[in-house]
Design a protein around this motif. Structure first.
Motif, PDB file in Angstrom:
ATOM      1  N   GLY A  45       1.064  -1.168   0.238  1.00 22.36           N
ATOM      2  CA  GLY A  45      -0.007  -0.023  -0.044  1.00 22.36           C
ATOM      3  C   GLY A  45       0.423   1.253   0.596  1.00 22.36           C
ATOM      4  N   PHE A 104       0.126   6.280   9.737  1.00 22.82           N
ATOM      5  CA  PHE A 104       0.159   6.428   8.639  1.00 22.82           C
ATOM      6  C   PHE A 104      -0.184   8.206   8.037  1.00 22.82           C
ATOM      7  CE2 PHE A 104      -0.942   2.067  10.057  1.00 22.82           C
ATOM      8  CZ  PHE A 104       0.311   1.846   8.883  1.00 22.82           C
ATOM      9  N   ASN A 139      -8.699   6.862   7.084  1.00 26.06           N
ATOM     10  CA  ASN A 139      -8.730   6.148   7.942  1.00 26.06           C
ATOM     11  C   ASN A 139      -7.604   5.648   8.582  1.00 26.06           C
ATOM     12  OD1 ASN A 139     -10.992   4.050   9.225  1.00 26.06           O
ATOM     13  ND2 ASN A 139      -8.647   2.653   9.013  1.00 26.06           N
ATOM     14  N   ASP A 168      -4.891   8.883   1.070  1.00 19.68           N
ATOM     15  CA  ASP A 168      -4.274   7.097   1.641  1.00 19.68           C
ATOM     16  C   ASP A 168      -5.529   6.837   2.019  1.00 19.68           C
ATOM     17  OD1 ASP A 168      -3.783   4.768   3.193  1.00 19.68           O
ATOM     18  OD2 ASP A 168      -2.314   5.981   3.823  1.00 19.68           O
ATOM     19  N   VAL A 211      -5.527   3.073   2.317  1.00 20.39           N
ATOM     20  CA  VAL A 211      -4.949   1.559   2.487  1.00 20.39           C
ATOM     21  C   VAL A 211      -5.806   0.853   3.213  1.00 20.39           C
ATOM     22  CG1 VAL A 211      -3.329   0.318   2.976  1.00 20.39           C
ATOM     23  CG2 VAL A 211      -3.213   2.608   1.656  1.00 20.39           C
ATOM     24  N   LYS A 213      -6.325  -5.770   2.919  1.00 24.99           N
ATOM     25  CA  LYS A 213      -7.558  -4.884   3.817  1.00 24.99           C
ATOM     26  C   LYS A 213      -8.694  -5.776   3.669  1.00 24.99           C
ATOM     27  CE  LYS A 213      -3.758  -2.746   5.645  1.00 24.99           C
ATOM     28  NZ  LYS A 213      -3.444  -2.597   6.735  1.00 24.99           N
TER      29      LYS A 213
HETATM   30  C1  LIG Z   1      -3.487   3.673   6.343  1.00 25.80           C
HETATM   31  C2  LIG Z   1      -2.413   2.739   5.703  1.00 25.80           C
HETATM   32  N1  LIG Z   1      -1.243   3.331   4.871  1.00 25.80           N
HETATM   33  C3  LIG Z   1      -0.809   3.067   4.354  1.00 25.80           C
HETATM   34  C4  LIG Z   1      -0.770   1.574   4.869  1.00 25.80           C
HETATM   35  C5  LIG Z   1       0.968   0.814   4.597  1.00 25.80           C
HETATM   36  O1  LIG Z   1       0.721  -0.398   3.689  1.00 25.80           O
HETATM   37  P1  LIG Z   1       1.988  -1.396   3.282  1.00 25.80           P
HETATM   38  O2  LIG Z   1       1.740  -1.159   4.805  1.00 25.80           O
HETATM   39  O3  LIG Z   1       1.309  -1.922   2.342  1.00 25.80           O
HETATM   40  O4  LIG Z   1       2.275  -0.514   3.072  1.00 25.80           O
HETATM   41  C6  LIG Z   1      -1.623   0.944   5.841  1.00 25.80           C
HETATM   42  C7  LIG Z   1      -0.699  -0.513   6.476  1.00 25.80           C
HETATM   43  O5  LIG Z   1      -1.050  -0.360   7.406  1.00 25.80           O
HETATM   44  C8  LIG Z   1      -2.518   1.594   6.136  1.00 25.80           C
HETATM   45  O6  LIG Z   1      -3.320   1.471   6.930  1.00 25.80           O
END
Ligand SMILES: Cc1ncc(COP(=O)(O)O)c(C=O)c1O
Length: 384
Positions: free
Chosen positions: A67, A93, A139, A166, A168, A192
């Motif tokens: 993500g 995040f 979120n 974001d 994700v 997710k």
């Molecule tokens: C809101 C949010 N953004 C970004 C990420 C980062 O994603 P990744 O760990 O797949 O790189 C996460 C991962 O938990 C997330 O919950």
């Protein structure tokens, strides 16, 4: 190989989530050529499915990355070094978005928001002036907070700024109508609500975002979305993609669309409501402002100074259910229950029971049956 990977644990963390059997089977199918007709058909099918989930008329680009790759792509494709941006930071995040933008040379102004709270869109509106973009996490998985993405995006739009978002942990699990809310570049990930393992990421770009991409000067190569779009128009990706994951994505999209998007969102909302009701009935305190509580992850204060790491270990070892602790400054202080993807009421009930049993064993008296009854009743009412 004698590495033991536990495969009998119910994942109730905010990603990776449990993967349904048909999706797992697709992952185990033979690999295939990514420049052929079959891949073109598959890519077109997945792009159309993602557009439905994103509720956008624009293409959603599929990247082979986690993500964070999509978040990086959403930033570097629309901005130039020196651009002034406002980043809302209310957790891990939000910090990551801020840091990526800084790494690529943006002049980042930060709006710190107390963990557990959402940003006030009016405050954001007042702060925005000559910014090129507003960066925020719809979120915030580290705190269980949902932002008012529609109002934040409107504030950005009104000064001509882009919204870089974001999603994700939320896209697919909550309604995020990208076009209706006017979100410009929107990142999400596979592990997710999409019910896949980690490894794919998705980005949508509005017309305004594509216009920005034409003159954006942040360096990019692997995550060049103009190149990705050019390839997509030929039914390909610029680089060798994870073909098995894309095949599995097709299956997960089929499952989501067969259940019906509205039904998927309703189930997630009901799970969120049920989890919050159980927390309350158990005598625990929610970490997030209830008015902005996420429907895919619930963060809870660890009671009586209990180190939540101890609780997480006991729930895992004694019940084969994995919940999460806190991240960064919240480590030990909160625990988080993820309820996204293919999660059903029974999974949540098992988690609530396991958590309550272990809290009682650790000396925090909580009425397990009340928690279960609250979750069950609330879920059923919300699904009506
Ligand atoms: C809101 C949010 N953004 C970004 C990420 C980062 O994603 P990744 O760990 O797949 O790189 C996460 C991962 O938990 C997330 O919950």
């Amino acid at each position: 190989m004698n590495i033991h990977v536990p495969d009998d644990i119910l994942l109730m963390i905010p990603g990776p989530t449990n993967v349904p059997k048909p999706v797992l089977e697709a992952l185990g199918s033979p690999s295939f050529y990514h420049r052929g007709a079959a891949f073109k058909e598959l890519l077109e099918f997945c792009t159309e499915g993602l557009k439905k989930v994103y509720q956008t008329a624009n293409d959603v680009l599929i990247l082979t990355s986690s993500g964070s790759g999509a978040v990086e792509a959403a930033i570097v494709n629309v901005l130039s070094p020196g651009d002034k941006v406002l980043a809302i930071v209310g957790g891990k995040f939000g910090e990551r978005m801020r840091d990526i933008a800084r790494t690529y040379g943006a002049e980042v102004e930060e709006l710190p928001v107390p963990p557990g709270q959402a940003a006030d869109p009016e405050v954001v509106r007042q702060l925005l002036c000559d910014h090129r973009a507003l960066l925020f996490v719809q979120n915030e998985t580290s705190t269980g907070v949902r932002q008012d993405a529609d109002l934040l995006a409107a504030a950005a739009r009104d000064i001509g700024a882009l919204s870089v978002v974001d999603t994700v942990s939320s896209m697919g699990g909550m309604p995020i109508p990208v076009d209706e809310w006017g979100l410009d570049s929107v990142a999400s990930g596979s592990q997710k609500a999409f019910m896949l393992p980690p490894g794919l990421a998705f980005v949508s770009m509005s017309e305004k975002a594509w216009e920005a991409a034409a003159s954006a000067k942040m360096p990019r190569a692997y995550f060049d979305l103009v190149a990705a779009k050019k390839s997509l128009d030929k039914g390909q990706t610029p680089w060798t993609p994870n073909v098995n994951m894309i095949r599995a994505l097709a299956v997960s999209l089929e499952l989501i669309l067969a259940e019906g998007l509205e039904n998927v969102w309703r189930r997630h909302h009901a799970l969120g409501e049920a989890c919050r009701a159980a927390v309350d009935a158990l005598g625990l305190q929610l970490f997030a402002d209830p008015a902005h509580a996420s429907d895919v992850v619930t963060a809870v204060h660890s009671p009586n100074g209990l180190d939540s790491k101890e609780l997480v270990s006991r729930v895992r070892d004694n019940h084969k259910v994995l919940i999460s602790g806190g991240q960064g400054e919240l480590a030990g202080k909160i625990f988080r229950i993820g309820h996204m993807g293919c999660c059903q009421l029974d999974d949540l009930l098992r988690t609530i029971e396991a958590t309550a049993v272990e809290l009682n064993a650790l000396g925090f008296a909580c009425p397990t049956q009340d928690g279960l009854a609250a979750a069950q009743g609330t879920y059923q009412a919300a699904m009506q």
